[in-house]
Scaffold this active site. Structure first.
Site, mmCIF file in Angstrom:
data_model
loop_
_atom_site.group_PDB
_atom_site.id
_atom_site.type_symbol
_atom_site.label_atom_id
_atom_site.label_comp_id
_atom_site.label_asym_id
_atom_site.label_seq_id
_atom_site.Cartn_x
_atom_site.Cartn_y
_atom_site.Cartn_z
ATOM 1 N N LYS A 85 0.767 -1.158 -0.001
ATOM 2 C CA LYS A 85 -0.085 0.005 -0.060
ATOM 3 C C LYS A 85 0.915 1.387 0.125
ATOM 4 O O LYS A 85 0.386 2.377 -0.589
ATOM 5 C CB LYS A 85 -0.908 0.105 1.215
ATOM 6 C CG LYS A 85 -1.918 -1.185 1.050
ATOM 7 C CD LYS A 85 -3.289 -0.804 1.839
ATOM 8 C CE LYS A 85 -4.526 -1.683 1.352
ATOM 9 N NZ LYS A 85 -4.314 -2.958 1.761
ATOM 10 N N GLU A 107 -9.568 6.497 4.100
ATOM 11 C CA GLU A 107 -10.333 5.247 4.654
ATOM 12 C C GLU A 107 -9.415 3.993 5.056
ATOM 13 O O GLU A 107 -8.331 3.962 4.369
ATOM 14 C CB GLU A 107 -11.343 4.815 3.734
ATOM 15 C CG GLU A 107 -10.884 3.681 2.742
ATOM 16 C CD GLU A 107 -9.844 4.188 1.770
ATOM 17 O OE1 GLU A 107 -9.805 5.243 1.500
ATOM 18 O OE2 GLU A 107 -9.039 3.395 1.188
ATOM 19 N N SER A 366 1.609 -9.612 -0.947
ATOM 20 C CA SER A 366 1.224 -8.215 -0.944
ATOM 21 C C SER A 366 1.591 -7.745 0.268
ATOM 22 O O SER A 366 1.846 -6.473 0.552
ATOM 23 C CB SER A 366 -0.136 -8.262 -1.231
ATOM 24 O OG SER A 366 -0.987 -8.956 -0.387
#
Ligand SMILES: *Cc1c(COP(=O)(O)O)cnc(C)c1O
Length: 382
Positions: A85, A107, A366
């Site tokens: 991210k 968010e 990830s």
């Protein structure tokens, strides 16, 4: 694929006042995305702060254990903050600064995007507010504390199921209210145009590196690229530079408890059209994945289109299966994967069995699983 549509999916279904804000964002994104100075800045922070490039690790023990195609792991888990991210967060915050934003809002579901955003805001000295569902806050209490340590304000959202969907609603409402000063840093390849394109752009560093790395190691392209799909940002980043390589299978792995592509229908959600899980009253359905980061009733518009066009395949993997893969990778490779990534690992193991040892598979790892150890402890004790 422009004006924000991927086939029938994507677009921007928002009120006029929000559309004005998104048009500015879109203009800024197109202005800077190929700007040499912007990209030099981005590269600097990706190298010096995130720790790129990260390795494409040959999972030798796992490959031997499975007895099929070679399995390679793209190590997004080794990034600063422990997941993919941060790639997107750094990119968007550099854009926000150039647009003159005074504060960042975001968010978060699992807390990973909130942590990545709070991290980048601390470094770039920008005030940060994170919206998070109360149920997710309970499941990821340590990440809430982490965000607070990093100086962010975490606002609990108690509406609906108290999950990611409700947090997105709250952040969009806040953006409309305070758009003069506020930049909304969206965490996945979802939302109205230009977010899906922009997030894809910043995450495509994953496949830019992985494609070069696999050619160096194997001298040929992989048989498949496998990635888990929540909103779809790590998967689209892992697919992007392979989309034109028609012989490379692109496989997205959805949690079977929240499988928007496998079980959804076209609908408008959060201002864009995508395959969406609806309940009997045609509202976004309640979902229930063990991986908080995959718990979203919709999916990115580009994945919706890649599925309809047949260029990519999307398979469901259950929480139970993901938990098995979580333990296997930990035990035999010494790598504790995020529960999200564990869905992709499970499928890669199944796929590798069907392929020859001459071939290779890239799995996008990830994120790391440290954030999930507590939850897994509780699940395995029951
Ligand atoms: C958030 C998250 C995901 C899911 O988000 P995508 O946008 O689908 O990539 C997957 N893995 C990890 C580790 C995450 O934190």
């Amino acid at each position: 694929m422009n004006n924000g549509y991927f086939g029938e999916f994507g677009g921007s279904y928002v009120p006029e006042d929000l559309q004005v804000v998104l048009n500015d964002l879109s203009d800024a994104f197109y202005k800077y995305k190929d700007d040499p100075e912007f990209n030099a800045d981005l590269t600097y922070y990706l190298q010096e702060y995130v720790g790129r490039e990260n390795p494409l690790t040959f999972a030798e023990n796992l490959t031997e254990y499975v007895g099929g195609a070679k399995i390679y792991l793209k190590r997004e888990d080794l990034n600063h903050t422990g997941a993919h991210k941060i790639n997107n967060t750094i990119g968007q915050i550099l854009l926000a600064k150039r647009m003159g934003a005074k504060r960042i809002i975001a968010e978060t579901g699992a807390g990973q995007h909130g942590v990545a955003t709070a991290t980048a805001c601390a470094m770039f000295k920008i005030p940060c507010t994170i919206y998070m569902g109360t149920e997710d806050m309970r499941r990821q209490a340590l990440n809430v504390f982490r965000m607070e340590l990093l100086g962010a304000k975490v606002v609990p959202i108690d509406a609906g199921q108290g999950r990611l969907k409700e947090a997105v609603d709250a952040a969009l409402a806040e953006l409309v209210k305070n758009h003069d000063t506020t930049f909304y840093l969206l965490g996945s390849a979802v939302g109205p145009h230009p977010f899906p394109l922009m997030v894809r752009h910043f995450q495509s560093i994953i496949s830019e590196e992985a494609r070069r790395q696999i050619l160096e190691k194997e001298g040929k392209l992989p048989a498949a690229v496998v990635a888990c799909v929540g909103g779809g940002s790590n998967a689209i980043g892992a697919f992007a530079h392979f989309i034109d390589d028609k012989d490379v299978r692109l496989i997205g792995v959805e949690p079977s408890e929240s499988a928007a592509i496998n079980d959804g229908v076209p609908a408008v959600l959060h201002g864009f059209k995508c395959l969406t899980l609806l309940d009997q009253s045609n509202n976004p359905a309640e979902t229930n994945s063990i991986a908080a980061g995959l718990d979203y009733p919709g999916v990115g518009p580009e994945h919706s289109q890649l599925s309809v066009s047949g260029r990519a395949e999307y398979v469901p993997v259950s929480g139970h299966e993901a938990l098995e893969a979580f333990q296997i990778l930990s035990k035999i490779e010494g790598i504790i994967p995020a529960l999200e990534s564990s869905h992709a690992i499970f499928h890669a193991i199944e796929l590798a069995k069907e392929l020859s040892p001459e071939e290779s598979i890239i799995v996008n790892l990830s994120g790391r699983g440290d954030k999930d150890v507590d939850q897994v402890f509780n699940m395995l004790k029951k």
